[in-house]
Write a protein that holds these residues in place. Structure first.
Motif, PDB file in Angstrom:
ATOM      1  N   ASP A   1     -15.233   8.081   7.715  1.00 10.02           N
ATOM      2  CA  ASP A   1     -14.803   7.046   8.611  1.00 10.02           C
ATOM      3  C   ASP A   1     -13.470   7.055   8.954  1.00 10.02           C
ATOM      4  O   ASP A   1     -12.416   7.472   7.937  1.00 10.02           O
ATOM      5  N   GLU A   2     -12.984   6.944  10.150  1.00  6.75           N
ATOM      6  CA  GLU A   2     -11.623   7.025  10.857  1.00  6.75           C
ATOM      7  C   GLU A   2     -10.973   5.658  10.556  1.00  6.75           C
ATOM      8  O   GLU A   2     -11.712   4.779  10.887  1.00  6.75           O
ATOM      9  N   VAL A   3      -9.735   5.784  10.143  1.00 11.35           N
ATOM     10  CA  VAL A   3      -9.103   4.460  10.024  1.00 11.35           C
ATOM     11  C   VAL A   3      -7.567   4.455  10.366  1.00 11.35           C
ATOM     12  O   VAL A   3      -6.935   5.513  10.109  1.00 11.35           O
ATOM     13  N   SER A   4      -6.945   3.383  10.891  1.00 12.70           N
ATOM     14  CA  SER A   4      -5.436   3.741  11.351  1.00 12.70           C
ATOM     15  C   SER A   4      -4.857   2.694  10.310  1.00 12.70           C
ATOM     16  O   SER A   4      -5.411   1.623  10.262  1.00 12.70           O
ATOM     17  N   PHE A   5      -3.884   3.234   9.863  1.00 10.71           N
ATOM     18  CA  PHE A   5      -2.914   2.349   9.033  1.00 10.71           C
ATOM     19  C   PHE A   5      -1.629   2.198   9.591  1.00 10.71           C
ATOM     20  O   PHE A   5      -0.860   3.147   9.453  1.00 10.71           O
ATOM     21  N   LEU A   6      -1.002   1.155   9.853  1.00 10.81           N
ATOM     22  CA  LEU A   6       0.096   0.933  10.653  1.00 10.81           C
ATOM     23  C   LEU A   6       1.335   0.225   9.718  1.00 10.81           C
ATOM     24  O   LEU A   6       0.854  -0.840   9.153  1.00 10.81           O
ATOM     25  N   CYS A   7       2.254   0.584   9.526  1.00 12.14           N
ATOM     26  CA  CYS A   7       3.484  -0.039   8.706  1.00 12.14           C
ATOM     27  C   CYS A   7       4.874   0.066   9.457  1.00 12.14           C
ATOM     28  O   CYS A   7       5.068   1.030  10.187  1.00 12.14           O
ATOM     29  N   LEU A   8       5.533  -1.072   8.998  1.00 12.45           N
ATOM     30  CA  LEU A   8       6.812  -0.738   9.409  1.00 12.45           C
ATOM     31  C   LEU A   8       7.669  -0.051   8.519  1.00 12.45           C
ATOM     32  O   LEU A   8       7.469  -0.178   7.191  1.00 12.45           O
ATOM     33  N   SER A   9       8.818   0.628   8.833  1.00 13.10           N
ATOM     34  CA  SER A   9       9.900   1.143   7.834  1.00 13.10           C
ATOM     35  C   SER A   9      11.209   1.025   8.165  1.00 13.10           C
ATOM     36  O   SER A   9      11.339   1.021   9.393  1.00 13.10           O
ATOM     37  N   ASP A  10      12.068   0.660   7.199  1.00 16.04           N
ATOM     38  CA  ASP A  10      13.476   0.720   7.546  1.00 16.04           C
ATOM     39  C   ASP A  10      14.197   1.997   7.056  1.00 16.04           C
ATOM     40  O   ASP A  10      15.419   1.932   6.693  1.00 16.04           O
ATOM     41  N   GLY A  11      13.161   2.942   6.428  1.00 19.96           N
ATOM     42  CA  GLY A  11      13.974   4.102   6.259  1.00 19.96           C
ATOM     43  C   GLY A  11      13.839   4.273   4.573  1.00 19.96           C
ATOM     44  O   GLY A  11      13.850   5.469   4.262  1.00 19.96           O
ATOM     45  N   LYS A  12      13.648   3.090   4.029  1.00 19.88           N
ATOM     46  CA  LYS A  12      13.511   2.992   2.545  1.00 19.88           C
ATOM     47  C   LYS A  12      12.336   2.260   2.081  1.00 19.88           C
ATOM     48  O   LYS A  12      11.531   2.566   1.297  1.00 19.88           O
ATOM     49  N   HIS A  13      11.974   1.320   2.689  1.00 25.23           N
ATOM     50  CA  HIS A  13      10.897   0.425   2.418  1.00 25.23           C
ATOM     51  C   HIS A  13       9.658   0.477   3.479  1.00 25.23           C
ATOM     52  O   HIS A  13      10.164   0.841   4.670  1.00 25.23           O
ATOM     53  N   VAL A  14       8.513   0.164   3.215  1.00 28.08           N
ATOM     54  CA  VAL A  14       7.724  -0.049   4.079  1.00 28.08           C
ATOM     55  C   VAL A  14       6.783  -1.202   4.123  1.00 28.08           C
ATOM     56  O   VAL A  14       6.934  -2.157   2.984  1.00 28.08           O
ATOM     57  N   ALA A  15       6.304  -1.831   5.390  1.00 28.52           N
ATOM     58  CA  ALA A  15       5.770  -3.129   5.240  1.00 28.52           C
ATOM     59  C   ALA A  15       4.373  -2.950   6.103  1.00 28.52           C
ATOM     60  O   ALA A  15       4.564  -2.621   7.295  1.00 28.52           O
ATOM     61  N   PRO A  16       3.437  -3.254   5.443  1.00 34.38           N
ATOM     62  CA  PRO A  16       1.996  -2.991   6.305  1.00 34.38           C
ATOM     63  C   PRO A  16       1.918  -4.014   7.163  1.00 34.38           C
ATOM     64  O   PRO A  16       2.098  -5.158   7.037  1.00 34.38           O
TER      65      PRO A  16
END
Ligand code: AMP
Length: 428
Positions: A194-209
């Motif tokens: 199954d295909e799934v998309s996972f989007l997160c924000l990044s500030d260059g060091k941290h990620v937030a889903p």
């Protein structure tokens, strides 16, 4: 606070709608925007510009002096718009040209994944037909052949035989397949799942889903027929269970952001990870370096906290301090397209019913291919509208969205009636 958004799609309409809700925002300029964004009025206005003209985009930003610029689509990212605006002292949400290579060069992305031991399909990068011929000896059919550069979703061919793979690679090298000649192609092992998309924000060091969102790429019901930019999307927790999200964060998202920082091309922006859920675990199919369209439409409908705060935190390297609040439940977006899309289609038709739908609570219509002509909204593209709704459950969000679709009409309007069908089956 003044926000400048580059782009002209449903994604940019959704971003404009979400940032305009921030109490800190006093002005939103969208360049070039579209009819739906123009019709928002109030603190929102358009500025004409071509998204392929770097100098013109820089001129717009320098003249506007926004407090924050958001770059929507991949083309300006690939041209180095973020770099050019940062040089002029502007705050920009989006990756630099070097960091955007995660999306703009598949050979870069594959080699990066391998360097950092992030799970992905086996592959070979080839620069000639002779190299392809040698490489495919190590693969079993079906074989996936990919253009190295941006191809607007048309650069991937799934080949049922080695001969077909050679032909596809030839088509990419000679320009027969995409119009432009590819210098490199990527040959890849075919992955099943199954295909799934996972989007997160990044500030260059941290990620937030962000909340999970799943799109439907094919034009036809039952996910059949040719690929499109996306015919609909839904967002609900059942797309990715929390343990699986944590696994992807730990093994894929964070190592990617860490790897980019180690290589001195820190990634600031939306890291959009396309995954195949295979029996040997999630494997990266591709990266996008920006918000998805139409995923953004479904995601902003569930965002309760301030989008501007979150994007600004990314640019300022303080994402780890940012809290996100999401509406529980679900959202869904149904795309209404011009008859004939993704093939040839006619435009210029008047759109009826938008005023009725504007009164329905929980529903937002985000415009993609529309233009405001003499005060009337007319179709101007393949994907025309993203009719989006939020609800306590996916079934409720879909009911609201389809109820609104039924009120809207333009000549030749097409939409899929089965958005969210897989997730609905799971929850029954
Ligand atoms: P991409 O642009 O690399 O995500 O490819 C576009 C689409 O092609 C994906 O969404 C998948 O449906 C399919 N695809 C790409 N790579 C593979 C692979 N290695 N195995 C199976 N399908 C693939």
């Amino acid at each position: 606070m003044k926000i400048l958004i580059f782009g002209s799609g449903g994604r940019e309409h959704a971003l404009a709608w979400a940032v305009a809700k921030s109490p800190r925002v006093t002005e939103v300029v969208c360049a070039p925007g579209n009819g739906g964004i123009a019709a928002m009025g109030g603190l929102v206005r358009l500025e004409p510009v071509s998204l392929s003209d770097l100098d013109a985009m820089v001129q717009v930003a320098v003249a506007e002096q926004p407090d924050l610029t958001i770059v929507g689509p991949e083309l300006p990212l690939s041209l180095g718009l973020v770099d050019a605006l940062e040089l002029r002292g502007l705050k920009v949400f989006g990756p630099t040209k070097a960091a955007a290579k995660l999306e703009t060069s598949k050979s870069f992305a594959k080699r990066f994944l391998q360097r950092h031991q992030i799970p992905t399909a086996n592959y070979a990068v080839c620069t000639s037909a002779a190299e392809v011929e040698k490489a495919i000896e190590f693969f079993h059919a079906p074989i996936v052949v990919k253009a190295d550069g941006l191809a607007a979703g048309k650069g991937v061919v799934i080949c049922q035989s080695k001969r077909a793979a050679l032909e596809a690679a030839h088509g990419l090298f000679t320009g027969k397949l995409l119009g432009s000649k590819e210098q490199q192609v990527v040959i890849e092992e075919f992955l099943q799942g199954d295909e799934v998309s996972f989007l997160c924000l990044s500030d260059g060091k941290h990620v937030a889903p962000l909340v999970p969102a799943q799109d439907h790429k094919r034009i036809g019901e039952g996910d059949t027929g040719p690929n499109t930019g996306g015919m609909g999307v839904y967002s609900t927790g059942s797309i990715l269970e929390p343990e699986m999200q944590e696994w992807i964060l730990h093994h894929i998202a964070r190592p990617t952001v860490r790897g980019m920082a180690q290589e001195e091309t820190p990634f600031v922006g939306v890291l959009y990870i396309g995954l195949m859920m295979t029996p040997r675990g999630p494997q990266v199919l591709e990266f996008n370096a920006r918000f998805g369209d139409p995923e953004t439409q479904a995601i902003v409908m569930r965002l309760e906290s301030d989008l501007v705060e979150a994007l600004e935190a990314c640019v300022e390297g303080r994402l780890s301090e940012t809290e996100f609040r999401w509406k529980p439940g679900a959202s869904a977006c149904v795309i209404a397209s011009s008859g004939g899309y993704p093939g040839s289609y006619q435009t210029g038709f008047e759109i009826a019913g938008l005023d009725d739908v504007a009164k329905v609570p929980g529903v937002q219509v985000f415009h993609s291919g529309t233009a405001l002509v003499d005060g009337k909204l007319r179709t101007s593209g393949g994907r025309v509208l993203g009719i989006t709704a939020a609800g306590d459950s996916l079934a409720e969000a879909l009911k609201l969205a389809y109820g609104a679709v039924a009120k809207i009409g333009f000549e030749g309007m097409y939409f899929r009636r089965d958005i969210g069908h897989r997730a609905l089956k799971k929850t029954r």
